[in-house]
Design a protein around this motif. Structure first.
Motif, PDB file in Angstrom:
ATOM      1  N   TYR A   1      17.146  15.053  14.712  1.00  0.00           N
ATOM      2  CA  TYR A   1      17.137  13.674  14.227  1.00  0.00           C
ATOM      3  C   TYR A   1      15.776  13.019  14.459  1.00  0.00           C
ATOM      4  O   TYR A   1      15.212  12.380  13.575  1.00  0.00           O
ATOM      5  N   THR A   2      15.245  13.128  15.677  1.00  0.00           N
ATOM      6  CA  THR A   2      14.074  12.328  16.058  1.00  0.00           C
ATOM      7  C   THR A   2      12.758  13.083  15.849  1.00  0.00           C
ATOM      8  O   THR A   2      11.683  12.516  16.052  1.00  0.00           O
ATOM      9  N   GLY A   3      12.850  14.382  15.490  1.00  0.00           N
ATOM     10  CA  GLY A   3      11.645  15.114  15.125  1.00  0.00           C
ATOM     11  C   GLY A   3      10.713  15.465  16.275  1.00  0.00           C
ATOM     12  O   GLY A   3       9.568  15.806  16.052  1.00  0.00           O
ATOM     13  N   GLN A   4      11.202  15.379  17.518  1.00  0.00           N
ATOM     14  CA  GLN A   4      10.350  15.700  18.660  1.00  0.00           C
ATOM     15  C   GLN A   4      10.616  17.145  19.074  1.00  0.00           C
ATOM     16  O   GLN A   4      11.635  17.430  19.712  1.00  0.00           O
ATOM     17  N   VAL A   5       9.733  18.046  18.685  1.00  0.00           N
ATOM     18  CA  VAL A   5       9.965  19.468  18.932  1.00  0.00           C
ATOM     19  C   VAL A   5       9.972  19.733  20.436  1.00  0.00           C
ATOM     20  O   VAL A   5       8.992  19.458  21.131  1.00  0.00           O
ATOM     21  N   SER A   6      11.107  20.222  20.943  1.00  0.00           N
ATOM     22  CA  SER A   6      11.196  20.569  22.354  1.00  0.00           C
ATOM     23  C   SER A   6      11.487  22.054  22.488  1.00  0.00           C
ATOM     24  O   SER A   6      12.518  22.533  22.031  1.00  0.00           O
ATOM     25  N   LEU A   7      10.574  22.782  23.100  1.00  0.00           N
ATOM     26  CA  LEU A   7      10.783  24.205  23.339  1.00  0.00           C
ATOM     27  C   LEU A   7      11.106  24.442  24.811  1.00  0.00           C
ATOM     28  O   LEU A   7      10.958  25.548  25.316  1.00  0.00           O
ATOM     29  N   GLY A   8      11.547  23.379  25.485  1.00  0.00           N
ATOM     30  CA  GLY A   8      11.874  23.515  26.900  1.00  0.00           C
ATOM     31  C   GLY A   8      13.233  22.938  27.238  1.00  0.00           C
ATOM     32  O   GLY A   8      13.464  22.461  28.347  1.00  0.00           O
ATOM     33  N   HIS A   9      14.149  23.013  26.271  1.00  0.00           N
ATOM     34  CA  HIS A   9      15.454  22.363  26.487  1.00  0.00           C
ATOM     35  C   HIS A   9      16.209  22.987  27.657  1.00  0.00           C
ATOM     36  O   HIS A   9      16.988  22.310  28.324  1.00  0.00           O
ATOM     37  N   ALA A  10      15.980  24.270  27.917  1.00  0.00           N
ATOM     38  CA  ALA A  10      16.699  24.950  29.012  1.00  0.00           C
ATOM     39  C   ALA A  10      16.347  24.335  30.361  1.00  0.00           C
ATOM     40  O   ALA A  10      17.124  24.434  31.320  1.00  0.00           O
ATOM     41  N   ALA A  11      15.182  23.685  30.471  1.00  0.00           N
ATOM     42  CA  ALA A  11      14.818  23.027  31.724  1.00  0.00           C
ATOM     43  C   ALA A  11      15.881  21.987  32.089  1.00  0.00           C
ATOM     44  O   ALA A  11      16.281  21.863  33.244  1.00  0.00           O
ATOM     45  N   PHE A  12      16.354  21.258  31.087  1.00  0.00           N
ATOM     46  CA  PHE A  12      17.333  20.200  31.348  1.00  0.00           C
ATOM     47  C   PHE A  12      18.722  20.787  31.594  1.00  0.00           C
ATOM     48  O   PHE A  12      19.522  20.243  32.341  1.00  0.00           O
ATOM     49  N   PHE A  13      18.995  21.920  30.947  1.00  0.00           N
ATOM     50  CA  PHE A  13      20.199  22.706  31.233  1.00  0.00           C
ATOM     51  C   PHE A  13      20.184  23.046  32.732  1.00  0.00           C
ATOM     52  O   PHE A  13      21.168  22.830  33.454  1.00  0.00           O
ATOM     53  N   GLY A  14      19.026  23.508  33.221  1.00  0.00           N
ATOM     54  CA  GLY A  14      18.874  23.866  34.630  1.00  0.00           C
ATOM     55  C   GLY A  14      18.996  22.659  35.549  1.00  0.00           C
ATOM     56  O   GLY A  14      19.654  22.733  36.589  1.00  0.00           O
ATOM     57  N   ILE A  15      18.361  21.551  35.152  1.00  0.00           N
ATOM     58  CA  ILE A  15      18.432  20.351  35.991  1.00  0.00           C
ATOM     59  C   ILE A  15      19.889  19.901  36.147  1.00  0.00           C
ATOM     60  O   ILE A  15      20.342  19.554  37.238  1.00  0.00           O
ATOM     61  N   GLY A  16      20.636  19.957  35.040  1.00  0.00           N
ATOM     62  CA  GLY A  16      22.062  19.603  35.102  1.00  0.00           C
ATOM     63  C   GLY A  16      22.834  20.548  36.008  1.00  0.00           C
ATOM     64  O   GLY A  16      23.642  20.127  36.840  1.00  0.00           O
ATOM     65  N   ALA A  17      22.560  21.854  35.861  1.00  0.00           N
ATOM     66  CA  ALA A  17      23.277  22.851  36.655  1.00  0.00           C
ATOM     67  C   ALA A  17      22.967  22.691  38.144  1.00  0.00           C
ATOM     68  O   ALA A  17      23.879  22.691  38.987  1.00  0.00           O
ATOM     69  N   TYR A  18      21.683  22.538  38.497  1.00  0.00           N
ATOM     70  CA  TYR A  18      21.300  22.393  39.899  1.00  0.00           C
ATOM     71  C   TYR A  18      21.823  21.085  40.487  1.00  0.00           C
ATOM     72  O   TYR A  18      22.266  21.048  41.644  1.00  0.00           O
ATOM     73  N   THR A  19      21.774  20.007  39.688  1.00  0.00           N
ATOM     74  CA  THR A  19      22.303  18.726  40.168  1.00  0.00           C
ATOM     75  C   THR A  19      23.767  18.877  40.535  1.00  0.00           C
ATOM     76  O   THR A  19      24.208  18.503  41.622  1.00  0.00           O
ATOM     77  N   SER A  20      24.525  19.442  39.606  1.00  0.00           N
ATOM     78  CA  SER A  20      25.952  19.588  39.815  1.00  0.00           C
ATOM     79  C   SER A  20      26.246  20.529  40.982  1.00  0.00           C
ATOM     80  O   SER A  20      27.111  20.258  41.819  1.00  0.00           O
ATOM     81  N   ALA A  21      25.490  21.636  41.055  1.00  0.00           N
ATOM     82  CA  ALA A  21      25.699  22.609  42.124  1.00  0.00           C
ATOM     83  C   ALA A  21      25.417  21.991  43.492  1.00  0.00           C
ATOM     84  O   ALA A  21      26.200  22.163  44.442  1.00  0.00           O
ATOM     85  N   LEU A  22      24.298  21.264  43.598  1.00  0.00           N
ATOM     86  CA  LEU A  22      23.947  20.660  44.882  1.00  0.00           C
ATOM     87  C   LEU A  22      24.953  19.590  45.277  1.00  0.00           C
ATOM     88  O   LEU A  22      25.348  19.487  46.443  1.00  0.00           O
ATOM     89  N   LEU A  23      25.374  18.777  44.304  1.00  0.00           N
ATOM     90  CA  LEU A  23      26.380  17.753  44.588  1.00  0.00           C
ATOM     91  C   LEU A  23      27.641  18.417  45.132  1.00  0.00           C
ATOM     92  O   LEU A  23      28.270  17.926  46.069  1.00  0.00           O
ATOM     93  N   SER A  24      27.995  19.554  44.545  1.00  0.00           N
ATOM     94  CA  SER A  24      29.215  20.247  44.926  1.00  0.00           C
ATOM     95  C   SER A  24      29.064  20.946  46.282  1.00  0.00           C
ATOM     96  O   SER A  24      29.868  20.756  47.191  1.00  0.00           O
ATOM     97  N   VAL A  25      27.986  21.706  46.446  1.00  0.00           N
ATOM     98  CA  VAL A  25      27.825  22.533  47.646  1.00  0.00           C
ATOM     99  C   VAL A  25      27.390  21.711  48.859  1.00  0.00           C
ATOM    100  O   VAL A  25      27.941  21.850  49.947  1.00  0.00           O
ATOM    101  N   LYS A  26      26.385  20.839  48.671  1.00  0.00           N
ATOM    102  CA  LYS A  26      25.837  20.128  49.825  1.00  0.00           C
ATOM    103  C   LYS A  26      26.559  18.833  50.141  1.00  0.00           C
ATOM    104  O   LYS A  26      26.636  18.418  51.292  1.00  0.00           O
TER     105      LYS A  26
END
Lengths: 301, 252
Positions: free
Chosen positions: A26-51
């Motif tokens: 939609y917004t035309g901003q080419v992002s070739l690093g979307h997995a970084a945010f996938f990781g940030i979400g995963a680590y956030t959730s994991a740390l919230l859960s584990v720690k």
């Protein structure tokens, strides 16, 4: 159980692709690093859960929100960059994020984070099919949000910025703010996907969120048809399922994605069913032919 | 500072791009509800002047005053909300949006700054009506549902005019609106510019077609190599020796 695992994985990639479609489609901003945010979400959730012992049901929306906040900050960088320099910067962001996870003790270092709890309701741990239901609900919510977005002033402004930034500005759209909004929304999808992934795998490692994963996501969006929700859904379904259906392909997954990207760019840049693609145009011609006689006899015009 | 009857005052504006002096100490006054023409050979700085007025970039020095307000440093989105609309020399359409949606983007200028209204639906009865009326005015009503990128250039130019008018502008900047149009298309575009002025909008246009300038403009300024070399009625301009020299070269 096997089918549930495949469906959950495909569903997670569908969330990722829908989010990237908002930023890049939609917004035309080419992002070739979307997995970084996938990781940030995963680590956030994991740390919230584990720690912190936060239950999945709270960690999931929190992962979405925190990822969106970080996405907005990194999106702010994009307002100063265009096209290829933005694309290259997002690749850089991907590698930096992965390195931070890999080399910081707080994030578990090279070992990653294990022992993430599988979600439970009143003491009952969800089975895989039940977890699949959670994933499907998240996707439905994502689809509903996307449809509302497209019909709203916000969505209109995002598409205007994506198709011609200079024209959008000349019509009163402050494009920088809208690009940041697009990154926040798109990365929120990735954050939710990350949380779903972390609690499903119960063990995550920085390598899961590297540049090859980003390429898989953009391949899905491009294959289906960048800039359309139907394209994001079909693309993630097709490319997510293909290696499972054609088992021998598994080891050649990246080769297949790469080859498909090249072929699509050459022959169908609007994707399989995007606006302007062969299939979508033919479909519209057929609908027109079917409805035309009716319109004439009705005396419309 | 500015007299109230001038809607746009440009004072001592210069613009330098690295080594290139695109504009040098240009001053202009544009009166209310007139059609003001800017002419000059290629590279004279006409589009640069438009970009500075509309806020695409600021000048290196000098001031731009719109309705008595200093807008020199304001970005394009802000000047648009104040009432300066523009079209582009090379068409800038939202190609994968319908013609109607293109116009509606311009209707949203009061919404984009208000977070609370961004989530509401844009295609309301009222907005659709306003946009269709504008498309009617430029003769594109029957193409409302066509994707903008599929229209021929002449029609995309008309769409850009409708889209600019959706801002309810006080000042409309047209950058070579007749470039690439046939004789008939040029005629109907001229009619459209007249119609726009009738509604009280001031029009400033860059144009190469001298016929259009002579017929349409109340006043004309001539730029050459970034310097304003003449200003006056179209007829005064046409016989000005400096203008003739800029276009045809000096007599041997």
């Amino acid at each position: 159980m096997y089918y549930a695992t495949v469906a959950i994985t495909v569903g997670i990639f569908m969330m990722l692709t829908m989010g990237l479609n908002i930023i890049t489609g939609y917004t035309g901003q080419v992002s070739l690093g979307h997995a970084a945010f996938f990781g940030i979400g995963a680590y956030t959730s994991a740390l919230l859960s584990v720690k912190a012992g936060v239950p999945f049901w709270f960690a999931l929306p929190l992962a979405g929100l925190i990822t969106a906040a970080i996405g907005a900050i990194l999106g702010a960088i994009s307002t100063r960059l265009h096209d290829d320099s933005l694309a290259i910067t997002t690749i850089g962001i991907n590698f930096v994020v992965v390195s931070v996870f890999q080399y910081t003790q707080f994030f578990g270092g090279a070992l990653g984070i294990g022992g993430i709890r599988y979600p439970s309701v009143f003491g009952h741990t969800l089975t895989k099919p039940e977890y699949l239901l959670v994933v499907v609900l998240c996707i439905l919510l994502g689809i509903w949000f996307d449809r509302r977005l497209v019909r709203s002033w916000l969505g209109l402004a995002l598409r205007a910025v994506g198709q011609n930034e200079e024209a959008a500005q000349s019509l009163g759209v402050p494009s920088a703010r809208f690009k940041i909004a697009a990154f926040a929304i798109g990365t929120a999808y990735a954050g939710v996907a990350g949380s779903l992934y972390a609690h499903f795998m119960t063990f995550i490692n920085a390598r899961d969120f590297g540049f090859p994963t980003s390429i898989s996501i953009i391949s899905m969006a491009v294959f289906g048809g960048l800039g359309t929700l139907r394209g994001a859904i079909l693309g993630s379904l097709a490319l997510g399922l293909a290696p499972e259906v054609f088992r021998p392909l598994v080891n050649y997954r990246n080769l297949m994605y790469g080859a498909l990207l090249v072929l699509m760019m050459r022959f169908q840049p609007s994707g399989l069913i995007g606006d302007g693609s062969f299939i979508w145009e033919s479909r519209q011609r057929v609908t027109l032919r079917l409805y035309k006689p009716k319109a004439v006899s009705g005396g419309e015009k | 500072m500015a007299e109230t009857h001038d809607i746009l005052v440009i004072e001592h504006v210069s613009k330098q791009f690295y080594g290139v002096q695109a504009l040098r100490d240009v001053s202009l006054r544009v009166g209310r509800a007139m059609i003001f023409g800017i002419v000059g050979p290629n590279g004279a700085g006409k589009t640069t002047l438009f970009n500075i007025v509309s806020g695409a970039y600021p000048p290196t020095s000098g001031f731009v005053i719109f309705e008595g307000k200093d807008i020199t440093q304001l970005p394009a989105a802000e000047t648009a909300r104040l009432g300066i609309a523009r079209t582009f020399q090379i068409v800038h359409s939202f190609r994968n949006m319908t013609v109607l949606d293109n116009v509606i983007v311009g209707c949203g200028h009061r919404v984009y700054g208000k977070v609370s209204r961004l989530a509401s639906e844009y295609k309301t009865y009222e907005i659709r009506g306003k946009s269709m009326a504008l498309l009617q005015m430029v003769g594109l009503a029957e193409h409302a549902d066509t994707l903008a990128g599929k229209l021929p250039i002449a029609q995309q130019r008309r769409m850009e005019v409708a889209r600019a008018l959706a801002l309810d502008p006080k000042l409309l900047l047209l950058d070579e609106p007749c470039a690439g149009l046939t004789y008939g298309e040029t005629e109907s575009l001229m009619d459209l510019v007249y119609k726009v002025r009738e509604t009280g909008v001031t029009v400033v246009m860059v144009e190469h077609n001298m016929g259009v300038i002579m017929n349409l403009c109340d006043e004309v300024a001539v730029l050459d190599f970034g310097v304003k070399i003449a200003q006056g009625s179209p007829h005064e301009i046409a016989i000005d020796p400096r203008v003739i020299e800029a276009y045809l070269g000096k007599e041997a």
